[in-house]
Design an enzyme around this catalytic site. Structure first.
Site, PDB file in Angstrom:
ATOM      1  N   ASP A 146      32.347  57.429  51.507  1.00  0.00           N
ATOM      2  CA  ASP A 146      33.406  58.409  51.766  1.00  0.00           C
ATOM      3  C   ASP A 146      34.580  57.733  52.475  1.00  0.00           C
ATOM      4  OD1 ASP A 146      32.184  58.096  54.227  1.00  0.00           O
ATOM      5  OD2 ASP A 146      31.930  60.250  54.626  1.00  0.00           O
ATOM      6  N   SER A 147      34.430  56.425  52.787  1.00  0.00           N
ATOM      7  CA  SER A 147      35.565  55.633  53.277  1.00  0.00           C
ATOM      8  C   SER A 147      36.653  55.544  52.216  1.00  0.00           C
ATOM      9  CB  SER A 147      35.104  54.234  53.694  1.00  0.00           C
ATOM     10  OG  SER A 147      34.350  53.622  52.665  1.00  0.00           O
ATOM     11  N   ASP A 158      27.856  58.325  48.844  1.00  0.00           N
ATOM     12  CA  ASP A 158      27.917  58.998  50.134  1.00  0.00           C
ATOM     13  C   ASP A 158      28.047  60.496  49.909  1.00  0.00           C
ATOM     14  OD1 ASP A 158      27.786  58.165  52.757  1.00  0.00           O
ATOM     15  OD2 ASP A 158      29.778  57.227  52.738  1.00  0.00           O
ATOM     16  N   LYS A 204      23.573  58.828  50.272  1.00  0.00           N
ATOM     17  CA  LYS A 204      23.487  58.477  51.695  1.00  0.00           C
ATOM     18  C   LYS A 204      23.964  59.662  52.514  1.00  0.00           C
ATOM     19  CE  LYS A 204      26.536  55.516  53.801  1.00  0.00           C
ATOM     20  NZ  LYS A 204      27.184  56.399  54.786  1.00  0.00           N
ATOM     21  N   GLU A 243      24.720  60.930  56.661  1.00  0.00           N
ATOM     22  CA  GLU A 243      24.836  60.559  58.068  1.00  0.00           C
ATOM     23  C   GLU A 243      23.999  61.502  58.925  1.00  0.00           C
ATOM     24  OE1 GLU A 243      28.939  60.450  59.350  1.00  0.00           O
ATOM     25  OE2 GLU A 243      29.514  59.029  57.786  1.00  0.00           O
ATOM     26  N   GLU A 296      25.400  51.579  61.969  1.00  0.00           N
ATOM     27  CA  GLU A 296      26.821  51.240  62.135  1.00  0.00           C
ATOM     28  C   GLU A 296      27.210  51.259  63.612  1.00  0.00           C
ATOM     29  OE1 GLU A 296      29.562  53.520  59.726  1.00  0.00           O
ATOM     30  OE2 GLU A 296      31.313  52.588  60.690  1.00  0.00           O
TER      31      GLU A 296
END
Ligand code: KIV
Length: 286
Positions: free
Chosen positions: A44-45, A83, A112, A114, A181
């Site tokens: 999502d970056s 993501d 993925k 978070e 991270e």
């Protein structure tokens, strides 16, 4: 090159380090695959790196789906992980599975998400739907407002222990890999030793089972300040700007296109065309 799969990534723990990079489009995925990258993360970056947003909260499931589909069309040998964007899994486990399915149908092979132990019900539902899950602990960019910014995590004993506990809980739930991270090396080392899934670090030190970097940071295609943990392997921004500047100059000076870059026809047709007056030109066979 043999295709990388979820089981082959799991089997790499303690054997060979895993190289992961983000990619958001067809050429990025082709380059990553040709370079031998193990995992492509459609991160999502993309929100920051590609769309110019300030943070990752602005990217939607629909936008992520387009990025995943473009990456999948490159048919990389690398495993493609998508993501899950903010608010696509901060909902019921049922809706989380539906949202993940959209990314899988677009070509992702795993997702993925978070967060720590609070995500377990969602991860269980995803696994029950045969969707492999990668976890993400430590500095989780989707928590930017809750944390008041991007902050290195696990610097105190209680927060370090929380990360270790969360990592163990996610591992027991069945994540196939875990991104760590923005945490101190010692926390990465303890987590990596205690869990069975491979850890993949970003700003988390050398002891992780693998590393991940953002495509645009690694290649020097970013426009802000790079975090301390980024190693820039190329300066594509300078190379690209220079190429574009030379193109601009050539166009303005009449040096582009050259004869070699131009289509031509027989001399007789050229003669006929140049002899045309505006009135007989309209009667030509064109
Ligand atoms: O979106 C992303 O690029 C990521 C990596 C930083 C792990 O989540």
């Amino acid at each position: 090159m043999a295709r990388v799969t979820v089981p082959s990534i799991r089997a790499r723990k303690g054997i060979e380090k895993i190289a992961m990079v983000t990619a958001y489009d067809y050429p990025g995925a082709k380059l990553a695959s040709e370079a031998g990258i193990d995992i492509i993360l459609v991160g999502d970056s993309a929100a920051n790196a590609v769309h110019g947003f300030d943070n990752t909260l602005s990217i939607s499931l629909e936008m992520m789906t387009h990025h995943v589909a473009a990456v999948a069309r490159a048919e990389p040998h690398s495993l493609v992980v998508a993501d899950m964007p903010w608010m696509s899994f901060h909902v019921s486990p049922e809706e989380t599975v539906r949202n993940a399915a959209t990314l899988i149908r677009a070509g992702a092979e795993a997702v993925k998400i978070e967060g720590g132990a609070e995500r377990i019900p969602h991860i269980q539902r995803l696994l029950a739907a045969e969707i492999p899950v990668m976890g993400h602990l430590g500095l989780t960019p989707q928590s930017i407002h809750a944390e008041g910014g991007y902050r290195i995590q696990g610097r105190r004993l209680d927060t370090a222990r929380q990360i270790i506990q969360d990592a163990q809980a996610l591992d027991e739930t069945g994540v196939f890999a875990l991104v760590l991270e923005g945490i101190p090396e010692v926390v990465t080392s303890v987590v990596t030793e205690r869990i069975s899934a491979p850890t993949i670090g970003i700003g988390a030190g050398i002891s992780a089972d693998g590393q991940v970097l953002v495509f645009h940071d690694l290649l020097g295609l970013g426009f802000g300040r790079y975090p301390k943990f980024v190693r820039q392997y190329a300066d594509l921004r300078t190379i690209a700007t220079d190429a574009l500047r030379r193109y601009c100059n050539d166009v303005r000076a009449g040096r582009f296109p050259s004869q070699k870059e131009t289509y031509s026809v027989d001399a007789s047709l050229e003669d006929a065309l140049s002899g045309d007056t505006p009135s007989n030109a309209s009667a030509s066979s064109f």
